[in-house]
Design a protein around this motif. Sequence first.
Motif, mmCIF file in Angstrom:
data_model
loop_
_atom_site.group_PDB
_atom_site.id
_atom_site.type_symbol
_atom_site.label_atom_id
_atom_site.label_comp_id
_atom_site.label_asym_id
_atom_site.label_seq_id
_atom_site.Cartn_x
_atom_site.Cartn_y
_atom_site.Cartn_z
ATOM 1 N N PRO A 129 0.820 -1.229 0.000
ATOM 2 C CA PRO A 129 0.000 0.000 0.000
ATOM 3 C C PRO A 129 0.849 1.273 0.000
ATOM 4 C CG PRO A 129 -0.106 -1.088 2.137
ATOM 5 C CD PRO A 129 0.562 -2.047 1.205
ATOM 6 N N ALA A 130 2.020 1.232 0.630
ATOM 7 C CA ALA A 130 2.895 2.413 0.658
ATOM 8 C C ALA A 130 3.408 2.731 -0.744
ATOM 9 C CB ALA A 130 4.063 2.184 1.609
ATOM 10 N N THR A 131 3.842 1.686 -1.470
ATOM 11 C CA THR A 131 4.338 1.875 -2.837
ATOM 12 C C THR A 131 3.203 2.299 -3.761
ATOM 13 O OG1 THR A 131 6.027 0.176 -2.481
ATOM 14 C CG2 THR A 131 5.554 0.781 -4.765
ATOM 15 N N ALA A 132 2.036 1.676 -3.593
ATOM 16 C CA ALA A 132 0.875 2.036 -4.414
ATOM 17 C C ALA A 132 0.489 3.497 -4.193
ATOM 18 C CB ALA A 132 -0.300 1.121 -4.086
ATOM 19 N N PHE A 133 0.511 3.932 -2.931
ATOM 20 C CA PHE A 133 0.191 5.331 -2.634
ATOM 21 C C PHE A 133 1.200 6.262 -3.315
ATOM 22 C CE2 PHE A 133 1.263 9.083 -0.081
ATOM 23 C CZ PHE A 133 0.072 9.784 -0.208
ATOM 24 N N GLY A 134 2.494 5.896 -3.249
ATOM 25 C CA GLY A 134 3.520 6.707 -3.906
ATOM 26 C C GLY A 134 3.268 6.850 -5.393
ATOM 27 N N TRP A 135 2.892 5.740 -6.037
ATOM 28 C CA TRP A 135 2.610 5.783 -7.478
ATOM 29 C C TRP A 135 1.347 6.587 -7.784
ATOM 30 C CZ3 TRP A 135 5.451 5.179 -11.536
ATOM 31 C CH2 TRP A 135 6.583 4.370 -11.489
ATOM 32 N N ILE A 136 0.312 6.424 -6.973
ATOM 33 C CA ILE A 136 -0.927 7.172 -7.193
ATOM 34 C C ILE A 136 -0.691 8.668 -6.997
ATOM 35 C CG2 ILE A 136 -3.221 7.640 -6.202
ATOM 36 C CD1 ILE A 136 -3.459 4.607 -5.708
ATOM 37 N N MET A 137 0.062 9.009 -5.955
ATOM 38 C CA MET A 137 0.370 10.407 -5.669
ATOM 39 C C MET A 137 1.179 11.023 -6.805
ATOM 40 S SD MET A 137 -0.048 12.651 -3.185
ATOM 41 C CE MET A 137 0.336 14.372 -3.444
ATOM 42 N N TRP A 138 2.218 10.305 -7.247
ATOM 43 C CA TRP A 138 3.084 10.814 -8.317
ATOM 44 C C TRP A 138 2.307 10.932 -9.633
ATOM 45 C CZ3 TRP A 138 4.637 8.700 -13.012
ATOM 46 C CH2 TRP A 138 5.616 9.432 -13.697
ATOM 47 N N THR A 139 1.496 9.925 -9.940
ATOM 48 C CA THR A 139 0.724 9.938 -11.187
ATOM 49 C C THR A 139 -0.264 11.099 -11.211
ATOM 50 O OG1 THR A 139 0.905 7.528 -11.348
ATOM 51 C CG2 THR A 139 -0.792 8.589 -12.680
ATOM 52 N N ALA A 140 -0.919 11.339 -10.081
ATOM 53 C CA ALA A 140 -1.890 12.433 -10.006
ATOM 54 C C ALA A 140 -1.206 13.782 -10.222
ATOM 55 C CB ALA A 140 -2.590 12.414 -8.645
ATOM 56 N N GLN A 141 -0.067 13.992 -9.539
ATOM 57 C CA GLN A 141 0.664 15.254 -9.697
ATOM 58 C C GLN A 141 1.134 15.444 -11.128
ATOM 59 O OE1 GLN A 141 3.448 16.490 -6.389
ATOM 60 N NE2 GLN A 141 3.190 14.344 -5.825
ATOM 61 N N THR A 142 1.714 14.380 -11.689
ATOM 62 C CA THR A 142 2.271 14.460 -13.040
ATOM 63 C C THR A 142 1.173 14.692 -14.071
ATOM 64 O OG1 THR A 142 4.052 12.960 -12.387
ATOM 65 C CG2 THR A 142 3.721 13.290 -14.745
ATOM 66 N N ALA A 143 0.034 13.971 -13.921
ATOM 67 C CA ALA A 143 -1.093 14.150 -14.851
ATOM 68 C C ALA A 143 -1.597 15.584 -14.808
ATOM 69 C CB ALA A 143 -2.210 13.173 -14.500
ATOM 70 N N MET A 144 -1.676 16.160 -13.599
ATOM 71 C CA MET A 144 -2.124 17.542 -13.460
ATOM 72 C C MET A 144 -1.196 18.488 -14.212
ATOM 73 S SD MET A 144 -2.643 19.822 -9.981
ATOM 74 C CE MET A 144 -0.939 19.593 -9.477
ATOM 75 N N ILE A 145 0.098 18.282 -14.063
ATOM 76 C CA ILE A 145 1.077 19.142 -14.721
ATOM 77 C C ILE A 145 1.016 18.987 -16.233
ATOM 78 C CG2 ILE A 145 3.550 19.520 -15.062
ATOM 79 C CD1 ILE A 145 3.896 18.789 -12.074
ATOM 80 N N VAL A 146 0.919 17.737 -16.713
ATOM 81 C CA VAL A 146 0.879 17.478 -18.151
ATOM 82 C C VAL A 146 -0.368 18.089 -18.777
ATOM 83 C CG1 VAL A 146 0.648 15.676 -19.909
ATOM 84 C CG2 VAL A 146 2.302 15.399 -18.052
ATOM 85 N N VAL A 147 -1.519 17.877 -18.143
ATOM 86 C CA VAL A 147 -2.789 18.381 -18.693
ATOM 87 C C VAL A 147 -2.827 19.904 -18.679
ATOM 88 C CG1 VAL A 147 -5.287 18.517 -18.335
ATOM 89 C CG2 VAL A 147 -4.112 16.322 -18.131
ATOM 90 N N PHE A 148 -2.595 20.508 -17.518
ATOM 91 C CA PHE A 148 -2.692 21.958 -17.415
ATOM 92 C C PHE A 148 -1.515 22.657 -18.099
ATOM 93 C CE2 PHE A 148 -5.577 20.732 -13.968
ATOM 94 C CZ PHE A 148 -6.656 21.545 -14.260
ATOM 95 N N GLY A 149 -0.337 22.050 -18.041
ATOM 96 C CA GLY A 149 0.812 22.620 -18.744
ATOM 97 C C GLY A 149 0.627 22.576 -20.244
ATOM 98 N N GLY A 150 0.085 21.456 -20.750
ATOM 99 C CA GLY A 150 -0.184 21.342 -22.187
ATOM 100 C C GLY A 150 -1.225 22.350 -22.637
ATOM 101 N N LEU A 151 -2.289 22.510 -21.829
ATOM 102 C CA LEU A 151 -3.314 23.504 -22.156
ATOM 103 C C LEU A 151 -2.733 24.921 -22.146
ATOM 104 C CD1 LEU A 151 -6.379 22.143 -20.130
ATOM 105 C CD2 LEU A 151 -6.135 22.223 -22.619
ATOM 106 N N ALA A 152 -1.824 25.168 -21.198
ATOM 107 C CA ALA A 152 -1.205 26.504 -21.109
ATOM 108 C C ALA A 152 -0.416 26.820 -22.383
ATOM 109 C CB ALA A 152 -0.285 26.566 -19.891
ATOM 110 N N PHE A 153 0.303 25.819 -22.911
ATOM 111 C CA PHE A 153 1.042 25.998 -24.161
ATOM 112 C C PHE A 153 0.096 26.406 -25.294
ATOM 113 C CE2 PHE A 153 5.052 23.730 -22.943
ATOM 114 C CZ PHE A 153 5.929 24.633 -23.518
ATOM 115 N N LEU A 154 -1.082 25.761 -25.332
ATOM 116 C CA LEU A 154 -2.043 26.038 -26.401
ATOM 117 C C LEU A 154 -2.749 27.372 -26.217
ATOM 118 C CD1 LEU A 154 -3.686 22.495 -26.698
ATOM 119 C CD2 LEU A 154 -1.978 23.498 -28.225
ATOM 120 N N ILE A 155 -3.076 27.693 -24.975
ATOM 121 C CA ILE A 155 -3.860 28.895 -24.688
ATOM 122 C C ILE A 155 -3.038 30.174 -24.802
ATOM 123 C CG2 ILE A 155 -5.128 30.100 -22.851
ATOM 124 C CD1 ILE A 155 -6.042 27.326 -21.874
#
Length: 314
Positions: free
Chosen positions: A280-306
Motif C-alpha cells: 500500500p505504501a508503494t501504491a500510494f507513492g505511485w498514485i500520488m506521483w501519477t496524479a501530480q504528473t497528470a495535473m502538470i501534463v494536462v494543465f501545462g499542455g493547455l497553457a502551451f495552447l492557450i
Amino acid sequence: MNIKKVLKIILPLALGGFLVWYSLSEISIETLGKYFKEANYSWIFLGLFFGILSHLSRAYRWKFMLEPLGFKPKFTNSVLAVLVGYLVNLALPRAGEISRATVLANYEKVPFEKGFGTIVAERIADLIMMLCIVAITLFVQYDFIYNLLNKNFDSNKIIIGLVLLIIGFFIFRFYVKKATSGFLLKIKTFVSGLIEGVTSIFKMKNKWAFIFHTVFIWVMYVAMFWATIPAIEGLQVPFGGILIGFIAGGFSIAATNGGIGLYPVAVAGALALFGIDTEPATAFGWIMWTAQTAMIVVFGGLAFLILPIYNKVK
C-alpha cells in the motif's frame, strides 16, 4: 550540445528508469493496477484541487516581486507561465524557470534577466519553507527520529560526528569568508546572493502578502499529500508520517525529472518507517506521483495552447 549538458539530461532519466524498475519489483503491475482501480478518486481530486490552488497562489505571488521593477503582467499570463514552467521541468530539470521568464518576456515585455531574477528569489523563499518543514518535522517527531537513529546507529558516534561537523563548518566558513578566487569564491558569492535575496523579501512593499502566499503554497503542497492518503482504503498514516513522506517526496522531485521512479520509492521508504506495509505504501507513492504528473501534463499542455490564443485575442 556538449557532453555535460547531454549527461544532465540523460542521467536523471536513466536513474528514473532504473528506479521505476526497482519500484515495480516491490509490487507487481497487476497489484498496482488493482490499487489504481479501487482507489477513491474523490480524495485524489481533492488533493489535485489543493495543488491547483498552490499554482494559482504562486502565479499571484509573482506580481509582488515584479511590481517593484515596474512591471504588472496580467494574472492569466502569470498562471500560464507557471504551468508551462512545471511542464518543461518534467523534461528538463530547472529549465522550467527559464521557460517561465521567457513567456513573460514574449507576452508581457518583462526583460528576461529581470524575470529570471525574481524566479531565483522565489526559489530562495521556497527553499526556506522546505527547511522550515524539515525543522517542524524534527521538532514534532523528535522522539521518533531520536529512537530511530539510536536504534540503527551508535549514539556516541552520532555525537562525535555532529561535533566534527560543526567544527568543520566553522573552519570551512572561515576560509570561504577569506576567499578571493576559485571555487570558494563562487560559494561565497552564492551565499551572499542567498542572503541578499532573503533580506530583499522583507524590504518589498507587499512583504506580508508575499510571505502569506509563500506559506499558503506550501500548506497546499502538504494538504495535497494528506488529502490523497484516504484514496487507498485502510491506509492510516500518522501526522509525522505525512510530514516525513512529504519531505522524502519533495527531495525526490529535485533528484530526477519530476520524481519519476524515485518518488514512489522515497515515499514508500518514508512510510515504511511507521510500520506501513510495502504494497500500500508503494501504491500510494505511485498514485500520488501519477496524479501530480497528470495535473502538470494536462494543465501545462493547455497553457502551451492557450498562451498564443489568449494574447492574440486580447
